[in-house]
Design a protein around this motif. Structure first.
Motif, PDB file in Angstrom:
ATOM      1  N   ALA A  50      37.837  79.604  99.963  1.00  0.00           N
ATOM      2  CA  ALA A  50      36.917  78.816 101.019  1.00  0.00           C
ATOM      3  C   ALA A  50      36.432  79.522 102.056  1.00  0.00           C
ATOM      4  O   ALA A  50      35.694  78.992 102.661  1.00  0.00           O
ATOM      5  N   ASP A  51      37.130  80.751 102.284  1.00  0.00           N
ATOM      6  CA  ASP A  51      36.884  81.619 103.387  1.00  0.00           C
ATOM      7  C   ASP A  51      35.603  82.574 102.951  1.00  0.00           C
ATOM      8  O   ASP A  51      34.770  82.700 103.784  1.00  0.00           O
ATOM      9  N   VAL A  52      35.582  82.872 101.710  1.00  0.00           N
ATOM     10  CA  VAL A  52      34.463  83.892 101.450  1.00  0.00           C
ATOM     11  C   VAL A  52      33.494  83.325 100.910  1.00  0.00           C
ATOM     12  O   VAL A  52      32.327  83.664 100.775  1.00  0.00           O
ATOM     13  N   VAL A  53      33.430  81.838 100.146  1.00  0.00           N
ATOM     14  CA  VAL A  53      32.293  81.340  99.645  1.00  0.00           C
ATOM     15  C   VAL A  53      31.909  79.953 100.524  1.00  0.00           C
ATOM     16  O   VAL A  53      32.553  79.092 100.439  1.00  0.00           O
ATOM     17  N   TYR A  54      31.035  80.221 101.364  1.00  0.00           N
ATOM     18  CA  TYR A  54      30.638  79.196 102.396  1.00  0.00           C
ATOM     19  C   TYR A  54      29.226  78.755 102.456  1.00  0.00           C
ATOM     20  O   TYR A  54      28.837  77.855 103.220  1.00  0.00           O
ATOM     21  N   LEU A  55      28.136  79.433 101.775  1.00  0.00           N
ATOM     22  CA  LEU A  55      26.884  78.998 101.456  1.00  0.00           C
ATOM     23  C   LEU A  55      26.463  78.819  99.944  1.00  0.00           C
ATOM     24  O   LEU A  55      27.389  79.424  98.980  1.00  0.00           O
ATOM     25  N   PRO A  56      25.694  77.633  99.890  1.00  0.00           N
ATOM     26  CA  PRO A  56      25.210  77.542  98.468  1.00  0.00           C
ATOM     27  C   PRO A  56      24.817  78.826  97.690  1.00  0.00           C
ATOM     28  O   PRO A  56      23.852  79.529  98.216  1.00  0.00           O
ATOM     29  N   SER A  57      25.306  79.044  96.493  1.00  0.00           N
ATOM     30  CA  SER A  57      24.966  79.931  95.688  1.00  0.00           C
ATOM     31  C   SER A  57      25.039  79.860  94.227  1.00  0.00           C
ATOM     32  O   SER A  57      25.930  78.837  93.801  1.00  0.00           O
ATOM     33  N   THR A  58      24.123  80.409  93.435  1.00  0.00           N
ATOM     34  CA  THR A  58      24.287  80.056  91.940  1.00  0.00           C
ATOM     35  C   THR A  58      24.971  80.811  91.353  1.00  0.00           C
ATOM     36  O   THR A  58      25.622  81.850  91.869  1.00  0.00           O
ATOM     37  N   PHE A  59      25.328  80.483  90.026  1.00  0.00           N
ATOM     38  CA  PHE A  59      26.199  81.422  89.242  1.00  0.00           C
ATOM     39  C   PHE A  59      25.839  82.943  89.291  1.00  0.00           C
ATOM     40  O   PHE A  59      26.641  83.909  89.382  1.00  0.00           O
ATOM     41  N   GLU A  60      24.309  83.158  88.926  1.00  0.00           N
ATOM     42  CA  GLU A  60      24.091  84.464  88.770  1.00  0.00           C
ATOM     43  C   GLU A  60      23.792  85.243  90.033  1.00  0.00           C
ATOM     44  O   GLU A  60      24.282  86.304  90.081  1.00  0.00           O
ATOM     45  N   GLN A  61      23.878  84.523  91.359  1.00  0.00           N
ATOM     46  CA  GLN A  61      23.917  85.088  92.658  1.00  0.00           C
ATOM     47  C   GLN A  61      25.449  85.629  92.639  1.00  0.00           C
ATOM     48  O   GLN A  61      25.401  86.655  93.199  1.00  0.00           O
ATOM     49  N   LEU A  62      26.527  84.901  92.507  1.00  0.00           N
ATOM     50  CA  LEU A  62      27.767  85.180  92.715  1.00  0.00           C
ATOM     51  C   LEU A  62      28.232  86.384  91.442  1.00  0.00           C
ATOM     52  O   LEU A  62      28.949  87.110  92.064  1.00  0.00           O
ATOM     53  N   ARG A  63      27.400  86.391  90.529  1.00  0.00           N
ATOM     54  CA  ARG A  63      27.959  87.507  89.570  1.00  0.00           C
ATOM     55  C   ARG A  63      27.350  88.800  89.669  1.00  0.00           C
ATOM     56  O   ARG A  63      27.759  89.705  89.580  1.00  0.00           O
ATOM     57  N   THR A  64      26.131  88.655  90.314  1.00  0.00           N
ATOM     58  CA  THR A  64      25.217  90.032  90.177  1.00  0.00           C
ATOM     59  C   THR A  64      24.803  90.314  91.626  1.00  0.00           C
ATOM     60  O   THR A  64      24.511  91.779  92.076  1.00  0.00           O
ATOM     61  N   THR A  65      24.925  89.804  92.587  1.00  0.00           N
ATOM     62  CA  THR A  65      24.393  90.098  93.876  1.00  0.00           C
ATOM     63  C   THR A  65      25.368  90.402  94.841  1.00  0.00           C
ATOM     64  O   THR A  65      26.789  90.120  94.582  1.00  0.00           O
ATOM     65  N   SER A  66      25.260  90.833  96.003  1.00  0.00           N
ATOM     66  CA  SER A  66      26.179  91.184  97.229  1.00  0.00           C
ATOM     67  C   SER A  66      26.761  89.856  97.718  1.00  0.00           C
ATOM     68  O   SER A  66      28.014  89.854  98.174  1.00  0.00           O
ATOM     69  N   ALA A  67      26.483  88.705  97.192  1.00  0.00           N
ATOM     70  CA  ALA A  67      27.157  87.360  97.481  1.00  0.00           C
ATOM     71  C   ALA A  67      28.640  87.280  96.876  1.00  0.00           C
ATOM     72  O   ALA A  67      29.482  86.457  97.196  1.00  0.00           O
ATOM     73  N   GLY A  68      28.599  88.162  95.697  1.00  0.00           N
ATOM     74  CA  GLY A  68      29.812  88.082  94.867  1.00  0.00           C
ATOM     75  C   GLY A  68      30.842  89.337  95.394  1.00  0.00           C
ATOM     76  O   GLY A  68      31.776  89.477  94.281  1.00  0.00           O
ATOM     77  N   ASP A  69      30.693  89.958  96.136  1.00  0.00           N
ATOM     78  CA  ASP A  69      31.378  91.365  96.463  1.00  0.00           C
ATOM     79  C   ASP A  69      32.842  90.953  96.731  1.00  0.00           C
ATOM     80  O   ASP A  69      33.763  91.562  96.309  1.00  0.00           O
TER      81      ASP A  69
END
Length: 691
Positions: A50-69
């Motif tokens: 809940a702390d680190v995922v606070y914006l709408p993101s797709t599965f691929e964004q979380l898997r490949t971009t900095s949003a999933g660091d």
């Protein structure tokens, strides 16, 4: 003794700068100990997600971009420090929690995807055998852990009505004597829905705050990670290669849940051992269950054609009696399957809808047939046979349902299913427009055309016979007929049909991109539905009718106990001995033709273990490589151990190719062999051991 890992805040040096850094710079990695309860594990993971995922993101964004660091850092932390055996279970339970939706629909979906990504990335850090241990680990009952003096419930011979998603505490036949209430899969689903608000309210509670006495994670007790993934609709997790290899092992019988057919049998995941397992336990292998299902439907189809060809109007023939027996056995088997699996798993199999329709047609035929014979109404008897002829519309595809287990045909079924849903939704609009024009045309042309004739004309126009409308538009009404008919033809032939074609095309394109995941999900649900039942004695139809007629009446007079179970086991062995013989012959032939099937990396031993020279003591030449301790027999799948091997994460694709998988497996075997050789050399130097 388990070591409790202390959490630490995420520092700037641990990760690359991110535009979202300000939100989770104070987030702490979960502090999870080996002995923590499942509820504590879920809460700590939920706080971090809940702390680190606070914006709408797709599965691929979380898997490949900095949003999933932050998710990668969580995987590193769990893989390196946390040893709790229910990590995967907790992540998938959270995936269900967030996947049910909430006020923040986009954020909840992103958090659900995050939990699924962390779960399968964590499995990629483990060896295949350790992945089996984590995926098949069942969440224990905290009451039994808190009270060690009380023996844990035995899942071996659960109640004959125990569902896969049944009560949180499994019930045996003896528990029925004590009057314990049985909760079905539907009640379990209601508990899951009720736990949503409780998890949400307690998500951000501190550990020292007072919590609700009701455990929101209680509905997940006695479920393994694969079952939770099926409930949570975690299709990407189930489609991963490491997970599919486990499910395929269950499908082929390399991983079993029953190793002997006796009163004291306990349901527990094991690796199949030909020399120690009871041959009658092979009756529970999903592959053989499906093969027998095809044979059963073949006999069903033969009796069906024989009765329709014979079609005796005045009396019931022996072939018709056998058809009624087949119908009754089929009906009882479907009821047992529904009770064992629960409504969630039962509804996931599209072929179960065919089964329900077949049973309904059979019941209607039998009722009309008996009433017609009793009153000697042969017109009703003829109608009954006409109703029975409708059975072929569903029985013939049902016997060919085995094709749905192949990747090609199984991929098309989810596409057709989703297209059918869109078609039904679109037909609501079509029916509304159709009824409007039908009413208008019927009232305007009531002097010439009856309502029935006008309904047939409008239907022909809708299905493409536009010339019919132009021929009769002046007869309906010279003033209103032509313009109304022109509008109706334009709507039906151009606008509605064109829109329907385009919508179905888009629906097919949308679903075909994820058809593999849909197919593997349906395949996984079938395997779990067929293999994880708590029923020890499973009778194949039509032998289930024999067990029903013998033992159900005895339940009213005799208490359920060891002798009762032993009698069921004796009857099962007596009736299913030929089937077991065919299975043994098949396995013997296939073992000679293709002895290697890809499960050598985590299967149990196939022959008696040879004596090996004991390893030399540890010398000063260097540290001895750590080898994960395994049970002596190698058959049982034990609880995940605190000491486990680590593997580099492979996150390049969701599903690696066969070549990449083979290369990875060979590399792992070479590394293990090198470590073993280094350990067996007492005089080896530091460089040799390091290699």
């Amino acid at each position: 003794m388990p070591i409790r890992v202390k959490s630490r805040p995420i520092s700037q040096g641990d990760r690359a700068p991110s535009p979202h850094w300000g939100q989770f710079e104070s987030a702490e990695l979960p502090d999870i100990g080996y002995d923590d309860t499942f509820r504590d594990v879920v809460k700590q993971l939920s706080r971090y997600i809940a702390d680190v995922v606070y914006l709408p993101s797709t599965f691929e964004q979380l898997r490949t971009t900095s949003a999933g660091d932050s998710l990668r850092q969580l995987v590193d932390h769990l893989s390196a420090n946390v040893t709790h055996p229910a990590i995967v279970n907790a992540l998938l339970a959270l995936r269900w929690h967030y996947g049910t939706g909430g006020d923040e629909k986009g954020v909840s979906e992103a958090r659900a995807n995050a939990c699924e990504i962390v779960a399968w990335r964590f499995l990629t850090r483990l060896s295949e055998r350790e992945a089996v241990e984590f995926c098949l680990y069942e969440i224990p009952d905290p009451k039994c852990i808190a009270a060690p003096s009380r023996s844990a419930p035995d899942r071996g011979e659960s109640n004959e009505r125990t569902a896969l998603l049944g009560s949180s505490t499994p019930h045996s036949d003896d528990s029925l004597e004590n009057g314990k209430r049985i909760r079905t899969g539907t009640q379990r689903r209601n508990q899951l829905m009720q736990s949503l608000s409780k998890l949400t309210m307690s998500m951000h509670f501190d550990s020292d705050e007072e919590e609700d006495e009701t455990d929101p994670t209680a509905p997940f007790i006695h479920l393994n990670a694969l079952e939770i993934a099926a409930i949570a609709d975690a299709k990407r997790f189930l489609s991963q290669h490491v997970v599919q290899k486990i499910i395929t092992g269950i499908w082929s019988g390399e991983i079993i849940f029953w190793d002997r057919l006796s009163v004291g049998s306990v349901k527990k995941p094991r690796f199949y051992n030909l020399h120690t397992a009871d041959p009658f336990c092979r009756l529970r292998v999903p592959k053989y269950l499906k093969a027998y299902e095809v044979v059963f439907f073949g006999g069903f189809l033969f009796l069906y054609y024989a009765v329709l060809i014979e079609q005796s109007r005045a009396a019931i023939t022996p072939l018709e009696v056998f058809l009624y027996i087949w119908f009754a056995a089929f009906f009882y088997d479907e009821v047992s399957e529904y009770i064992d699996a629960g409504s969630i798993f039962y509804a996931a199999d599209v072929w179960n809808l065919f089964d329900m329709i077949m049973i309904a047609i059979g019941v209607v035929f039998a009722v009309m047939r008996f009433i017609g014979l009793y009153y000697e109404d042969y017109t009703l008897v003829d109608i009954a046979f006409d109703v029975l002829s409708l059975e072929a519309l569903f029985m013939v595809p049902r016997i060919c349902s085995i094709l749905s287990l192949s990747p090609y045909w199984g991929t098309l079924i989810p596409c057709l299913k989703e297209m059918g849903k869109d078609f039904i939704k679109f037909m609501v609009l079509v029916i509304i427009i159709y009824l409007g024009f039908l009413t208008t045309f019927s009232l305007i042309g009531r002097e010439i055309y009856s309502f029935r004739s006008m309904a047939m004309i409008v239907t022909k126009i809708f299905f493409g016979s536009s010339y019919v409308g132009f021929d009769i538009m002046d007869d309906i009404d010279p003033v209103f007929g032509p313009p109304l008919m022109l509008i109706f033809v334009t709507l039906s032939s151009i606008l509605l049909m064109g829109s329907l074609t385009g919508m179905l095309s888009n629906s097919f394109s949308r679903v075909i991109s994820h058809a593999r995941e849909e197919y593997l999900y349906v395949y996984s649900v079938y395997v779990l539905e067929a293999s994880t039942s708590n029923r020890l004695t499973h009778f194949y139809p039509p032998f289930n009718l024999l067990a029903l007629c013998i033992f159900r009446p005895l339940r009213l007079f005799l208490p359920s106990g060891d002798k009762f179970r032993q009698a069921r086991i004796i009857l099962l062995k007596a009736t299913h001995l030929p089937i077991v013989g065919v299975i043994r012959v098949y396995e013997y032939i296939t073992s000679k033709i293709s002895p290697s099937d890809g499960f050598d990396t985590f299967r149990g031993p196939r022959r008696a273990a040879t004596k090996r020279r004991p390893a030399p003591p540890l010398t000063s030449s260097g540290p001895r490589p750590r080898v994960t301790r395994r049970p002596t027999s190698g058959d049982d799948i034990h609880q995940p151990s605190p000491a486990r091997s680590r593997q580099p994460e492979d996150d390049s694709t969701d599903a690696p190719t066969d070549v990449e998988v083979r290369i990875s497996e060979l590399s792992l075997k070479i590394d293990r062999l090198t470590a073993l050789v280094a350990a067996l050399q007492p005089g080896a130097g530091t460089e040799t051991t390091r290699t």
